[in-house]
Design a protein around this motif. Structure first.
Motif, mmCIF file in Angstrom:
data_model
loop_
_atom_site.group_PDB
_atom_site.id
_atom_site.type_symbol
_atom_site.label_atom_id
_atom_site.label_comp_id
_atom_site.label_asym_id
_atom_site.label_seq_id
_atom_site.Cartn_x
_atom_site.Cartn_y
_atom_site.Cartn_z
ATOM 1 N N GLY A 556 0.819 -1.203 0.000
ATOM 2 C CA GLY A 556 0.000 0.000 0.000
ATOM 3 C C GLY A 556 0.849 1.247 0.000
ATOM 4 O O GLY A 556 2.066 1.198 -0.179
ATOM 5 N N GLN A 557 0.210 2.366 0.212
ATOM 6 C CA GLN A 557 0.916 3.632 0.235
ATOM 7 C C GLN A 557 1.868 3.673 1.433
ATOM 8 O O GLN A 557 1.454 3.743 2.575
ATOM 9 N N GLY A 558 3.156 3.553 1.164
ATOM 10 C CA GLY A 558 4.143 3.690 2.224
ATOM 11 C C GLY A 558 4.477 2.425 2.983
ATOM 12 O O GLY A 558 5.154 2.495 4.011
ATOM 13 N N TYR A 559 4.038 1.261 2.484
ATOM 14 C CA TYR A 559 4.399 0.040 3.203
ATOM 15 C C TYR A 559 4.360 -1.165 2.272
ATOM 16 O O TYR A 559 3.701 -1.166 1.226
ATOM 17 N N GLU A 560 5.088 -2.229 2.674
ATOM 18 C CA GLU A 560 4.985 -3.563 2.096
ATOM 19 C C GLU A 560 4.970 -4.548 3.258
ATOM 20 O O GLU A 560 5.687 -4.362 4.242
ATOM 21 N N ALA A 561 4.166 -5.602 3.150
ATOM 22 C CA ALA A 561 4.074 -6.577 4.233
ATOM 23 C C ALA A 561 3.782 -7.950 3.660
ATOM 24 O O ALA A 561 3.137 -8.084 2.610
ATOM 25 N N SER A 562 4.274 -8.977 4.361
ATOM 26 C CA SER A 562 3.965 -10.346 3.940
ATOM 27 C C SER A 562 3.982 -11.275 5.141
ATOM 28 O O SER A 562 4.688 -11.042 6.127
ATOM 29 N N VAL A 563 3.186 -12.316 5.049
ATOM 30 C CA VAL A 563 3.155 -13.399 6.024
ATOM 31 C C VAL A 563 3.228 -14.699 5.235
ATOM 32 O O VAL A 563 2.507 -14.866 4.251
ATOM 33 N N ALA A 564 4.110 -15.605 5.653
ATOM 34 C CA ALA A 564 4.235 -16.892 4.971
ATOM 35 C C ALA A 564 4.264 -18.014 5.994
ATOM 36 O O ALA A 564 4.903 -17.903 7.042
ATOM 37 N N LEU A 565 3.561 -19.092 5.683
ATOM 38 C CA LEU A 565 3.573 -20.309 6.494
ATOM 39 C C LEU A 565 4.079 -21.450 5.618
ATOM 40 O O LEU A 565 3.826 -21.466 4.403
ATOM 41 N N TYR A 566 4.776 -22.418 6.215
ATOM 42 C CA TYR A 566 5.313 -23.504 5.403
ATOM 43 C C TYR A 566 5.330 -24.819 6.174
ATOM 44 O O TYR A 566 5.372 -24.848 7.414
ATOM 45 N N ASP A 567 5.289 -25.889 5.411
ATOM 46 C CA ASP A 567 5.431 -27.245 5.938
ATOM 47 C C ASP A 567 6.350 -27.994 4.979
ATOM 48 O O ASP A 567 6.080 -28.059 3.771
ATOM 49 N N VAL A 568 7.450 -28.546 5.529
ATOM 50 C CA VAL A 568 8.475 -29.177 4.693
ATOM 51 C C VAL A 568 8.784 -30.559 5.234
ATOM 52 O O VAL A 568 8.922 -30.748 6.451
ATOM 53 N N LYS A 569 8.918 -31.514 4.331
ATOM 54 C CA LYS A 569 9.397 -32.851 4.679
ATOM 55 C C LYS A 569 10.687 -33.092 3.882
ATOM 56 O O LYS A 569 10.699 -33.035 2.649
ATOM 57 N N PHE A 570 11.763 -33.335 4.625
ATOM 58 C CA PHE A 570 13.079 -33.593 4.041
ATOM 59 C C PHE A 570 13.379 -35.078 4.230
ATOM 60 O O PHE A 570 13.566 -35.541 5.351
ATOM 61 N N ASN A 571 13.404 -35.828 3.129
ATOM 62 C CA ASN A 571 13.530 -37.280 3.185
ATOM 63 C C ASN A 571 14.921 -37.763 2.764
ATOM 64 O O ASN A 571 15.652 -37.063 2.068
ATOM 65 N N ASN A 572 15.246 -38.972 3.192
ATOM 66 C CA ASN A 572 16.488 -39.648 2.796
ATOM 67 C C ASN A 572 17.737 -38.871 3.197
ATOM 68 O O ASN A 572 18.741 -38.861 2.475
#
Length: 762
Positions: A556-572
């Motif tokens: 917006g005017q005068g700002y930037e914002a973000s929210v992120a959620l994650y789920d990761v599976k690291f195999n082997n």
């Protein structure tokens, strides 16, 4: 292999021929002000930095270190510039340095391993001042990313284009510990669509801890662009880099308690103290009785607390030629060919390894050298086609890499300079030749619907990497001969972005990925004895990941914002299990390393970014990250169960916070950055950790404007580690447990250092 070199030559000739017959057109310009920092419009979690973000840190700071303010990112190094490669690490969402992907202008940089085998660090590929922007995909890299290691995201670096007007820049930096750095660049300006720049750096510095061994860098970047027709262009880039880095001692928690302190380093130039400690090594202990010449002093109580000195030498030559041409209405073809040669040596003055054994000249120290060479050629091609509401894209990547690694010992009669490439070894422990062939293809469709409010990405890629190792004859401890493949027919990726209002959007992505096995310079499953490889190869699986991330962005005017959620599976997950102490791995035949898959890792977390820009010249950047990464399975080592299930993964802080205020008023500018990194474990069972730490960096500058024939004259001051807080930076030598805190597990942070830079634009 001759074919890739012939193909490279033909592609270069063809591209130059196209350029010679192209029509004249006005040049394009870069618009970095329009870059979305939080990745507006992307279906994945993507964030970016631009050159202005570098001002808080000294000129020449590695672009990788600049990333440290971003959510989820922990960058560590024990030098102010973040360029000492032995101590440089980056972790992201539970993945470490070598499980991320890296490219420069699309060219693959390998997996960023300290022991080179398939690429080079960005500091050696691009002079920091020539950076245009960096794009960080925190969890899911783009399908076309030329990487075989991007399990946990990708970092894409982009070099700046030549300026459209004639000019140049010269900058001189002086600073703490005899830091001296000179940068120069000259731009030809645009001439009928052609523009070019040439630039170079010469830098020298002493270590901040005794001994004051020197580090030096000489580097050249050149880039040429020819633009013609309607958006067509040909780009050529060249980089040469020569570095010599004095490496610091690793520290242990026990050593700190014994009074060695954060500034403890190597013995040099105290040769007699190094000799006395080396006589305490097991080599000189008979029947449990130590050699009478054995003597520790000053808080040292074991042979691994220090050694005489250590050094890393690297030389790189990197070239690419790329073309972007409109081949039909709405269709654009991108092609790129590249060549990279590397030679490197890592020196360690090895205590207990005899020089001239059995002679009157015998000493309890010899120089161990690990030698690397890389000779790789590659080609990338992709076609993008706008067809109605669809943006179709497909591409291929091919690379052939001849890699060699060997470990040697050189006899000495006393202190000598090892700031050079050593030749004619007295002993050769092992030597291996690798041929690594990579083929990867991808296709993707991006389309918009619901009056362009909904964007959908759907695609697959198919990576195939074959690695073959052959041991050279006549060595003391032969390594394995064999072949490993890491392939997958189809790896899916999909994402959506939904715009609920102008500047307001939700996004969600899903991807699967695999990684190629590492080559010899970085260790890897083939740098083991033949019996160890034969006993495990049938069960070895390439590491793999499954990532889901999503969130919300608002601009917006005068700002930037973000929210992120994650789920990761690291195999082997692959783990090297070795019964020998970490500092002696690979130096004795009985250190019989074996690589095995030891289960999976689960990671969940949240990342927040808020950038406030209430008026021109002022910006306040903030990020926060919360992560939970744990091992899903116990594993067995030496017949014993190692209880790591539900333990936090090593070198993974649960909390990260960053804040940076930047302000420009008239000719003055200033930036202050703070970064908090939470507690990190360095044992798999979590019985040892290093404390969380907060560090601050300050940058300030005054622009004198036009002075005489100069377009601009600027004086800048940078102070790193402003509060002089000492803490553990990069973690290494991970092990199952360390009950007494004796593992040499980390480097110390650099103390407060100051740098003054005078730059002139003409």
């Amino acid at each position: 292999m001759k074919y890739p070199r012939r193909a490279l030559f033909l592609a270069l000739s063809s591209a130059l021929s196209v350029a010679a017959h192209a029509d004249d057109m006005p040049p394009k310009t870069q618009d970095l002000e329009a870059v979305s920092v939080i990745g507006q419009g992307e279906t994945r979690q993507v964030q970016r930095i631009v050159p202005a973000d570098q001002r808080v840190l000294p000129p020449g700071t590695s672009p990788q270190k600049i990333l440290n303010r971003m959510p989820g990112v922990s960058v560590q190094s024990n030098d102010a510039f973040g360029a000492n490669e032995e101590s440089q690490t980056i972790t992201l969402r539970g993945f470490n340095t070598t499980r991320l992907g890296y490219t420069l202008d699309g060219l693959p940089l390998g997996d960023n391993a300290y022991g080179n085998y398939n690429g080079l660090n960005i500091s050696r590929a691009l002079i920091a001042e020539n950076m245009a922007t960096v794009e960080l995909a925190e969890g899911i890299g783009a399908l076309g990313t030329a990487s075989t290691s991007n399990l946990g995201g990708a970092i894409q670096y982009f070099s700046s284009d030549p300026a459209k007007t004639f000019g140049g820049k010269v900058a001189q930096t002086i600073g703490s510990d005899h830091n001296r750095r000179t940068y120069a660049r000259i731009d030809t300006g645009d001439y009928k669509g052609f523009s070019m720049y040439l630039s170079g750096v010469h830098a020298d510095a002493d270590m901040w801890a005794r001994p004051k061994s020197s580090t030096g860098t000489q580097q050249f970047n050149g880039k040429a662009v020819y633009e013609f027709g309607d958006g067509n262009r040909i780009t050529g880039f060249a980089d040469t880099s020569r570095t010599s880095q004095a490496d610091y001692a690793y520290l242990s928690k026990s050593g700190l308690q014994r009074g060695l302190g954060w500034d403890w380093n190597l013995y040099a130039p105290d040769w007699q103290r190094a000799l006395a400690a080396a006589y305490c090594s097991p080599t000189y202990t008979k029947g449990g009785v130590k050699d009478p010449r054995c003597a520790f002093s000053g808080g040292v109580d074991n042979v691994d607390d220090a050694y005489y000195q250590s050094r890393a030498l690297r030389r790189d030559d990197l070239y690419y030629l790329a073309g972007d041409v409109t081949v039909a209405d709405g269709a654009t073809l991108h092609t790129q060919v590249y060549h990279h040669e590397n030679g490197g040596q890592g020196h360690w003055w090895s205590p207990g390894q005899r020089s001239y054994p059995g002679t009157p000249q015998e000493l309890p120290i010899s120089i161990r050298s690990t030698n690397y060479t890389i000779n790789r050629d590659g080609a990338i091609a992709s076609l993008a086609w706008d067809l109605g509401a669809h943006h179709l894209e497909g591409g291929v990547w091919y690379e052939h890499n001849d890699h060699h690694v060997e470990r040697n010992f050189y006899y000495i009669t006393g202190p000598v300079s090892d700031d050079r490439y050593l030749q004619d070894p007295d002993r050769r422990l092992f030597a291996q030749d690798y041929v690594i062939t990579t083929r990867q293809a991808y296709v993707q469709d991006t389309f918009q619907t619901m009056d362009d409010h909904l964007t959908v990405d759907v695609g697959v890629k198919s990576p195939h990497t074959t690695m073959t190792a052959r041991e050279a004859p006549g060595v003391e401890s032969p390594m394995a001969n064999g072949t490993l493949n890491a392939s997958k027919s189809l790896l899916p990726q999909a994402g959506v972005a939904f715009q609920v209002a102008p500047g307001q959007e939700f996004f969600l992505s899903y991807a699967k990925n695999i990684a190629a096995f590492q080559g010899g310079g970085a260790g890897g499953p083939l740098l083991v004895s033949q019996s160890a490889f034969d006993g495990t190869k049938a069960n070895l699986r390439p590491e793999a990941s499954r990532t889901i991330d999503g969130g919300f962005r608002s601009v917006g005017q005068g700002y930037e914002a973000s929210v992120a959620l994650y789920d990761v599976k690291f195999n082997n997950r692959l783990l090297s299990l070795n019964p020998c102490p970490s500092i002696q791995q690979g130096t004795r035949p009985e250190c019989n390393t074996a690589f095995v898959n030891v289960g999976s890792v689960s990671s969940q977390g949240a990342e927040f970014t808020f950038i406030w820009k209430p008026f021109h010249g002022f910006q306040w950047y903030n990020s926060a990250s919360f992560n939970r990464s744990t091992y899903d399975d116990n594993y067995i080592a030496n017949g014993q169960v190692v209880p790591v299930k539900d333990k936090t993964t090593v070198d993974t802080p649960k909390r990260l916070f960053a804040s940076e205020i930047s302000y420009t008023y008239g000719r003055w500018s200033a930036s202050l950055r703070g970064k908090y990194t939470g507690k990190r474990y360095y044992t798999y069972t979590n019985d040892q950790s290093v404390a969380g730490a907060t560090s601050f960096d300050l940058g300030a500058a005054y622009d004198f404007g036009q002075v005489g024939q100069l377009k601009a004259l600027t004086l800048a001051l940078n102070v790193t580690n402003l509060t002089d807080h000492r803490y553990a930076t990069n973690l290494t030598a991970f092990g199952a447990t360390d009950p007494q805190g004796r593992s040499l597990a980390f480097h110390a942070s650099a103390p407060r250092q100051s740098f003054l830079t005078l730059s002139a634009d003409f």
